[in-house]
Design an enzyme around this catalytic site. Structure first.
Site, mmCIF file in Angstrom:
data_model
loop_
_atom_site.group_PDB
_atom_site.id
_atom_site.type_symbol
_atom_site.label_atom_id
_atom_site.label_comp_id
_atom_site.label_asym_id
_atom_site.label_seq_id
_atom_site.Cartn_x
_atom_site.Cartn_y
_atom_site.Cartn_z
ATOM 1 C CG HIS A 47 -1.907 1.090 1.189
ATOM 2 N ND1 HIS A 47 -3.087 0.922 0.661
ATOM 3 C CD2 HIS A 47 -1.967 2.282 1.626
ATOM 4 C CE1 HIS A 47 -3.674 2.069 0.605
ATOM 5 N NE2 HIS A 47 -3.208 3.056 1.446
ATOM 6 C CB SER A 48 1.719 3.883 -2.501
ATOM 7 O OG SER A 48 2.360 2.974 -3.138
ATOM 8 C CB CYS A 50 -3.129 7.569 -0.258
ATOM 9 S SG CYS A 50 -4.520 8.819 -0.954
ATOM 10 N N GLY A 88 1.219 10.390 -3.317
ATOM 11 C CA GLY A 88 0.692 10.879 -4.645
ATOM 12 C C GLY A 88 1.652 10.133 -5.782
ATOM 13 C CG ASP A 121 2.416 4.584 -10.360
ATOM 14 O OD1 ASP A 121 3.253 5.005 -9.620
ATOM 15 O OD2 ASP A 121 1.607 3.815 -10.395
ATOM 16 N NE ARG A 123 2.100 4.028 -7.289
ATOM 17 C CZ ARG A 123 0.768 3.527 -7.078
ATOM 18 N NH1 ARG A 123 0.301 3.195 -6.017
ATOM 19 N NH2 ARG A 123 0.283 3.194 -8.255
ATOM 20 C CE LYS A 149 0.560 -1.253 -5.264
ATOM 21 N NZ LYS A 149 -0.580 -1.151 -4.228
#
Length: 187
Positions: A47-48, A50, A88, A121, A123, A149
């Site tokens: 989970h990123s 937020c 974000g 994105d 990430r 992921k």
């Protein structure tokens, strides 16, 4: 990559009683929230962070609801949430709010990030394999809709993907549509 690792502490919460541990990667401090004992094939949510969704309950995304559902499932079934400090889509809080302002003017999430000079994105998930190896985990059931992921874990045997789908609302309907149609999320 030098990773500093905290001790394990208890984390009683409204979702259940968990253990928590921090993994410091440079200036980023990621968390692992887990339920013991970890079984051979734990349920894992990557989970990123937020802040607007996870803490403030924003209706513009589904992040906070996904985190709640993941913690509920892990409390009842065991496993872990790997909470990555990548606000974000890893553009940071200030830029995320700037992206929100562009979205208020009609741009979608991808267009807003691009307008600000970022990729759609930003990430990264390298730390996830390190964390799973630290816990001696080679096989997981991954709680995700994001194909990035899945692809980012080449050395982990993903036995099963569990979807994590939330109902849309008038504020996040377009956001979810973009995630599905342009980012390939499995919604």
């Amino acid at each position: 990559m030098i990773i500093n690792i905290s001790n394990v502490a208890n984390l009683p919460s409204r979702f259940g009683n968990f253990k928590i541990q921090a993994f410091q990667e440079g200036i980023k401090e990621h968390l692992v929230i887990f339920k013991e004992p970890l079984n051979d094939i734990p349920l894992v949510r990557i989970h990123s962070e937020c802040l607007t969704g996870d803490v403030l309950g924003s209706l513009k995304c589904d992040c906070g609801e996904q985190l709640v559902q993941a913690l509920d499932k892990i409390n009842s079934l065991g496993g872990m949430v790997i909470y990555l400090r990548q606000e974000g889509r890893n553009i940071g809080l200030l830029n995320k709010i700037n992206a929100y302002a562009l979205q208020d003017k009609g741009l979608n999430t991808i267009e807003a990030n691009l307008r600000l000079g970022f990729q759609e994105d930003e990430r990264s998930y390298e730390i996830v394999e390190f964390i799973l190896a630290y816990f001696n985990i080679q096989k997981i059931r991954l709680l995700t809709n994001n194909p990035n992921k899945i692809e980012s874990l080449p050395h982990i045997d993903i036995i099963e993907r569990w979807p994590i789908v939330m109902a849309s609302n008038k504020y996040n309907k377009e956001y979810l549509k973009i995630k599905k149609e342009l980012m390939g999320h499995l919604l």
